[in-house]
Design a protein around this motif. Structure first.
Motif, PDB file in Angstrom:
ATOM      1  N   HIS A  57      21.182 -44.484 100.096  1.00 18.65           N
ATOM      2  CA  HIS A  57      21.324 -43.271  99.283  1.00 18.65           C
ATOM      3  C   HIS A  57      20.271 -43.263  98.178  1.00 18.65           C
ATOM      4  N   LEU A  58      19.578 -42.149  98.054  1.00 19.61           N
ATOM      5  CA  LEU A  58      18.576 -41.947  97.007  1.00 19.61           C
ATOM      6  C   LEU A  58      19.094 -40.843  96.099  1.00 19.61           C
ATOM      7  N   PRO A  59      19.710 -41.194  94.969  1.00 15.74           N
ATOM      8  CA  PRO A  59      20.392 -40.207  94.142  1.00 15.74           C
ATOM      9  C   PRO A  59      19.464 -39.248  93.391  1.00 15.74           C
ATOM     10  N   THR A  60      18.202 -39.641  93.178  1.00 16.70           N
ATOM     11  CA  THR A  60      17.306 -38.802  92.393  1.00 16.70           C
ATOM     12  C   THR A  60      15.967 -38.637  93.099  1.00 16.70           C
ATOM     13  N   THR A  61      15.221 -37.652  92.643  1.00 15.55           N
ATOM     14  CA  THR A  61      13.873 -37.440  93.151  1.00 15.55           C
ATOM     15  C   THR A  61      13.006 -38.662  92.862  1.00 15.55           C
ATOM     16  N   GLU A  98      11.323 -31.951  90.629  1.00 22.01           N
ATOM     17  CA  GLU A  98      10.704 -31.772  91.942  1.00 22.01           C
ATOM     18  C   GLU A  98       9.414 -32.580  91.952  1.00 22.01           C
ATOM     19  N   ALA A  99       9.084 -33.173  93.095  1.00 25.88           N
ATOM     20  CA  ALA A  99       7.856 -33.970  93.180  1.00 25.88           C
ATOM     21  C   ALA A  99       7.094 -33.607  94.447  1.00 25.88           C
ATOM     22  N   PHE A 100       5.765 -33.645  94.345  1.00 27.06           N
ATOM     23  CA  PHE A 100       4.888 -33.434  95.487  1.00 27.06           C
ATOM     24  C   PHE A 100       4.082 -34.718  95.666  1.00 27.06           C
ATOM     25  N   ARG A 149       7.223 -32.841  99.807  1.00 25.29           N
ATOM     26  CA  ARG A 149       7.702 -32.108  98.637  1.00 25.29           C
ATOM     27  C   ARG A 149       9.196 -32.365  98.534  1.00 25.29           C
ATOM     28  N   LEU A 150       9.581 -33.085  97.482  1.00 25.49           N
ATOM     29  CA  LEU A 150      10.977 -33.426  97.241  1.00 25.49           C
ATOM     30  C   LEU A 150      11.594 -32.396  96.307  1.00 25.49           C
ATOM     31  N   PHE A 151      12.685 -31.786  96.741  1.00 24.53           N
ATOM     32  CA  PHE A 151      13.345 -30.745  95.967  1.00 24.53           C
ATOM     33  C   PHE A 151      14.566 -31.308  95.239  1.00 24.53           C
ATOM     34  N   PRO A 152      14.977 -30.680  94.136  1.00 21.85           N
ATOM     35  CA  PRO A 152      16.161 -31.158  93.403  1.00 21.85           C
ATOM     36  C   PRO A 152      17.463 -31.008  94.193  1.00 21.85           C
ATOM     37  N   GLU A 153      17.445 -30.212  95.251  1.00 24.42           N
ATOM     38  CA  GLU A 153      18.657 -29.966  96.033  1.00 24.42           C
ATOM     39  C   GLU A 153      18.902 -31.020  97.106  1.00 24.42           C
ATOM     40  N   ASP A 154      18.328 -32.209  96.968  1.00 23.13           N
ATOM     41  CA  ASP A 154      18.535 -33.338  97.892  1.00 23.13           C
ATOM     42  C   ASP A 154      17.902 -33.145  99.260  1.00 23.13           C
ATOM     43  N   ASP A 155      16.842 -32.364  99.352  1.00 24.57           N
ATOM     44  CA  ASP A 155      16.133 -32.239 100.615  1.00 24.57           C
ATOM     45  C   ASP A 155      14.636 -32.274 100.361  1.00 24.57           C
TER      46      ASP A 155
END
Length: 150
Positions: free
Chosen positions: A5-9, A59-61, A73-79
């Motif tokens: 589990h990766l809880p954060t970006t 959010e991270a790219f 591209r990592l979104f705050p919505e866990d995807d």
């Protein structure tokens, strides 16, 4: 097989950084923090930083050097949205991103052609019983995609 589990970006970026180090890849990260900066928060007012629930979206790219060209591209919505040599994989769960990147760089990803419906597909198997398949929309394959044809 369940992925860690990766809880954060930021935890996902750290996991990708470890894989980049393992495969000796260059890595560039761009962070967007705040509701007015993230791509899916277009309804946020000017200078609105927090979400209505009080959280601070991140959010991270991530761009990985080498072949194939991989961006995440990592979104705050866990995807996440992962692009491999121009092929987009939308809505990849954040927990699956490190396994996805590792599968691409370890040689597990492959291209398969079909006569009907016609076209090429990039297939990325993950540990366990999880597989991602996307249609390659470009008529010509890149050199890396050509080497992956089975």
């Amino acid at each position: 097989m369940a992925h860690p589990h990766l809880p954060t970006t930021e935890s996902a970026v750290t996991a990708i950084r470890e894989i980049a180090h393992e495969y000796n890849l260059e890595m560039t990260v761009t962070d967007d923090i705040g509701a007015d900066q993230t791509s899916r928060r277009t309804a946020a007012g000017v200078f609105t930083v927090l979400d209505p629930d009080g959280s601070l979206p991140h959010e991270a790219f991530v761009e990985l050097g080498g072949s194939p060209a991989v961006t995440v591209r990592l979104f705050p919505e866990d995807d996440a949205k992962i692009t491999v040599d121009g092929v987009d994989f939308e809505d990849v769960p954040r927990d699956s991103v490190p396994a996805f990147v590792r599968s691409v760089h370890s040689g597990l990803a492959y291209v398969k052609g079909r006569f009907f419906p016609p076209g090429w597909r990039l297939i990325v198997p993950l540990p366990g019983d999880e597989t991602y398949k996307e249609l390659i929309l470009d008529d010509s394959l890149t050199p890396w995609l050509s080497r992956q044809v089975r």
